[in-house]
Design an enzyme around this catalytic site. Structure first.
Site: not given
Ligand code: NAD
Ligand code: ZN
Length: 251
Positions: A37-38, A123, A240
């Site tokens: 998301f971010r 969630h 990761i």
């Molecule tokens: P976020 O999007 O806020 O943050 C993700 C973080 O992961 C970022 O800070 C980014 O820098 C880091 N990141 C991304 N790819 C990476 C990698 N390969 N290696 C290391 N770091 C990496 O995500 P959040 O904190 O989980 O919050 C978003 C909300 O949105 C969650 O509550 C979730 O419910 C939902 N969401 C879920 C999914 C999913 O299920 N895959 C996807 C998008 C959003």
């Protein structure tokens, strides 16, 4: 053993820990092709969320919610667990990890082989839908076929309640049981590892702090800095999959 000092430190902490809890966010699934998301270009930069009250109140909001969900379906359907998920699964199999607490809704931890009862979903889960009133389960593929024909997802065939993905929307209350279990597991952990969460969403971001206050070691593995980096025992701004894969010895 890795020659990267951060990875080696993580491997050492894993070896010494007795009860590990892993806390995952969207960042663990970006390497499976699901955008977070971010990050720049993430979903939040493209559209405003639809709140739970709007979903309940408006047919139009329900249509728009489902339209967005089906736009994402090909991405979710094609996504497979990546090296990061496999490393976590390996640690579960070795008996190191007591529980995986996840903000993710993609079901990829379960798909990697982790028994569902060890995955605590804060969630919910978007890979299926339920009736908000009676809990009847519906499959996304079936609902999508109807939506594509009629432009709407019909109400529950049992009770006429609204059918919604099994996720927790903005403005919807957190699942009580999952929150309780997450708190218990966090308190019992001696090592708490955050994988791919920006740690800005509460109450979820409270868990790493709770772990730390209870004497656990805290590791944050996230590409970008988080507001909790300063309280962590080890911070790795790395990818990761490769980092966890190397620390755990999994491809
Ligand atoms: P976020 O999007 O806020 O943050 C993700 C973080 O992961 C970022 O800070 C980014 O820098 C880091 N990141 C991304 N790819 C990476 C990698 N390969 N290696 C290391 N770091 C990496 O995500 P959040 O904190 O989980 O919050 C978003 C909300 O949105 C969650 O509550 C979730 O419910 C939902 N969401 C879920 C999914 C999913 O299920 N895959 C996807 C998008 C959003
Ligand atoms: Zn129903």
């Amino acid at each position: 053993m890795s020659d990267n000092p951060g990875t080696a430190a993580l491997a050492r902490m894993l070896a010494e820990a007795k009860r590990v809890v892993v806390f995952t966010g969207a960042g663990i699934s970006t390497e499976s092709g699901i955008p977070d998301f971010r990050s720049p270009g993430g979903i939040w930069t493209q559209m405003a969320p639809i709140y739970f009250d709007e979903f309940l109140a408006s047919e139009e909001a329900r249509r728009e919610t489902w339209r967005r969900r089906f736009v994402m379906e090909d991405t979710f359907k094609a996504a497979e667990p990546n090296r990061g998920h496999r490393a976590v699964d390996a640690l579960v199999r070795r008996g190191k990890i007591a529980a995986v607490i996840t903000q993710n809704i993609d079901g990829l931890h379960q798909a990697s082989g982790i028994p569902p009862e060890k995955v605590i979903e804060l969630h919910g889960n978007t890979t299926y839908a339920t009736c908000l009133d009676c809990g009847q389960r519906y499959e996304i593929a079936d609902l999508r076929a109807i939506f594509e024909k009629t432009g709407a997802v019909p109400p529950c065939s049992e009770c006429l309640g609204h059918v919604k993905t099994a996720t927790v929307s903005f403005g919807q209350s957190m699942p009580v049981l999952a929150m309780q279990r997450a708190e218990q597991e966090t308190r019992a952990a001696d090592l708490f590892i955050v994988l791919g969460s920006s740690l800005v969403v509460y109450p979820a971001a409270g868990f790493p702090q709770l772990a730390k206050h209870n004497g656990a070691n805290l590791v944050i593995l996230n590409r970008e800095p988080t507001p909790l980096d300063q309280m962590a025992d080890l911070v790795l701004h790395e990818a990761i999959g490769d980092t966890m894969g190397a620390a755990v010895g999994v491809n």
